[in-house]
Write a protein that holds these residues in place. Structure first.
Motif, short mmCIF file in Angstrom:
data_model
loop_
_atom_site.label_atom_id
_atom_site.label_comp_id
_atom_site.label_asym_id
_atom_site.label_seq_id
_atom_site.Cartn_x
_atom_site.Cartn_y
_atom_site.Cartn_z
N UNK A 109 4.82 -6.73 -11.22
CA UNK A 109 5.76 -6.80 -10.11
C UNK A 109 6.08 -5.40 -9.58
N UNK A 110 6.17 -4.42 -10.48
CA UNK A 110 6.42 -3.04 -10.05
C UNK A 110 5.18 -2.48 -9.35
N UNK A 111 4.01 -2.71 -9.94
CA UNK A 111 2.78 -2.16 -9.36
C UNK A 111 2.51 -2.74 -7.98
N UNK A 112 2.91 -3.99 -7.79
CA UNK A 112 2.64 -4.69 -6.55
C UNK A 112 3.58 -4.32 -5.42
N UNK A 113 4.71 -3.72 -5.75
CA UNK A 113 5.82 -3.61 -4.79
C UNK A 113 5.56 -2.57 -3.71
N UNK A 114 6.05 -2.87 -2.52
CA UNK A 114 6.16 -1.87 -1.45
C UNK A 114 7.56 -1.30 -1.44
N UNK A 115 8.52 -2.14 -1.81
CA UNK A 115 9.93 -1.73 -1.86
C UNK A 115 10.46 -2.19 -3.21
N UNK A 116 11.14 -1.29 -3.91
CA UNK A 116 11.75 -1.66 -5.19
C UNK A 116 13.26 -1.49 -5.06
N UNK A 117 13.99 -2.56 -5.35
CA UNK A 117 15.44 -2.49 -5.37
C UNK A 117 15.83 -2.36 -6.84
#
Length: 347
Positions: free
Chosen positions: A149-157
């Motif tokens: 999920x982190x590797x895939x993200x464009x935006x991390x909240x």
């Protein structure tokens, strides 16, 4: 001239571990007075606990909210729901698809590359991952999905930062950056992030790639302006010496650039061949390309083996015509990717 992609509805894939705060964010989208029409697709209504007072009336599986948004649940086929939504009379400003907390976001993201009707009408705008500052380090050790999920993200909240110390926050950010140096990172309490920072980011925030150099992230800094030199230690009050540099054995990112134009007749087959052969290892790929004899910027993005690309707009006067590509994945064949890219530069 309008961009070719502008007619398509932007879709945000919202992912994050159980309890990280996705529900809080979804409830804000469905209840705040933001003046936009969002369609939110969730896995289970029960999980979100939508306030019934906010629901106007429900047809079979689509609930209208009194702020103009609608909410529906994935029963079965995401494609069918998307097609149903796109036929509805009041078109939406954007669609948000929530994935279950344990899921890998890839299959949901791939929907927007596979189905022709969906691709005609919608485009994957960004993958947004909500992460729990307190538990993320543990999750990254014990749950491969959390890392995906982190590797895939464009935006991390990065949520719940009020529950951790400054040192813990620095450590968690360093771990995130070891996996994904390119995502836009927002630090929040109770998911208090401007919705415009999460929704409608525009083609995966591709332009951010052009200004992001991973070495600027050494101090955990993430501003939107260009850095010159290393004058940014003030951000969290910790110096380079104080921060562990994590290297994630499992995930890598690779950034390529060239200020010489690329030969499209070489580049396109090379890229297609690369994702066909190494696609399982490449979680995300994206880039902005300057082709020789082409006045337009070409942008592409990919999820595993699937790619989509289009001319985005003309290069502006005075804008540096450079190509930038980013790959994030596992066991990337770095040298062969670099050599292949070099061979596409127009001589």
């Amino acid at each position: 001239m309008p961009e070719l992609t502008s007619q398509k509805i932007p879709v945000t894939v919202l992912t994050g571990y159980l309890g990280a705060g996705k529900t809080t964010l979804l409830n804000r989208i469905l209840s705040e007075n933001h003046g936009k029409k969002y369609a939110v697709i969730v896995n289970e209504f029960g999980e979100i606990g939508i306030d019934n007072d906010l629901i106007i009336g429900a047809d079979e599986e689509v609930f209208e909210m009194n702020n103009g948004c609608v909410c529906c649940t994935v029963r079965g086929d995401l494609v069918r729901i998307l097609e149903g939504l796109m036929k509805r009379k009041g078109k939406f400003d954007a669609i948000i698809v929530e994935t279950t907390g344990l899921a890998d976001p890839a299959p949901v993201a791939q929907t927007f590359f596979v189905d022709e009707d969906v691709q005609k009408n919608a485009r994957l705008d960004a993958v947004v991952t909500v992460a729990d500052a307190q538990w993320l380090s543990v999750r990254l050790k014990d749950a491969p999905e959390a890392k995906n999920q982190i590797a895939f993200a464009d935006v991390i909240v990065l949520n719940k930062i009020d529950l951790v110390s400054k040192a813990e926050l620095a450590e968690v950010e360093a771990r995130i950056r070891a996996i994904n140096p390119y995502a836009k990172l927002h630090r929040t309490e109770r998911c208090q992030v401007a919705l415009s920072d999460v929704l409608e980011r525009g083609a995966f925030d591709l332009d951010r790639i052009l200004e992001l150099e991973p070495e600027f992230l050494d101090a955990g800094d993430d501003h939107d302006h260009h850095h010159h030199g290393h004058d940014h230690d003030h951000d969290h009050g910790h110096s380079h010496g104080g921060l562990k540099h994590y290297h994630d054995e499992d995930m890598q990112s690779l950034s390529l650039r060239s200020d010489k134009p690329l030969d499209a007749t070489k580049f396109m087959p090379w890229l297609q061949n690369l994702v066909a052969s190494e696609g399982q290892k490449i979680l995300r790929s994206k880039g902005i390309l300057a082709f020789s004899d082409d006045d337009d910027r070409y942008v592409f993005q990919g999820v595993h083996m699937m790619l989509e690309g289009d001319h985005q707009r003309a290069w502006k006067d005075g804008e540096a015509r450079e190509s930038r590509l980013v790959f994030i994945g596992r066991e990337l064949p770095e040298q062969s990717i670099r050599d292949g890219f070099e061979s596409c530069i127009t001589t």
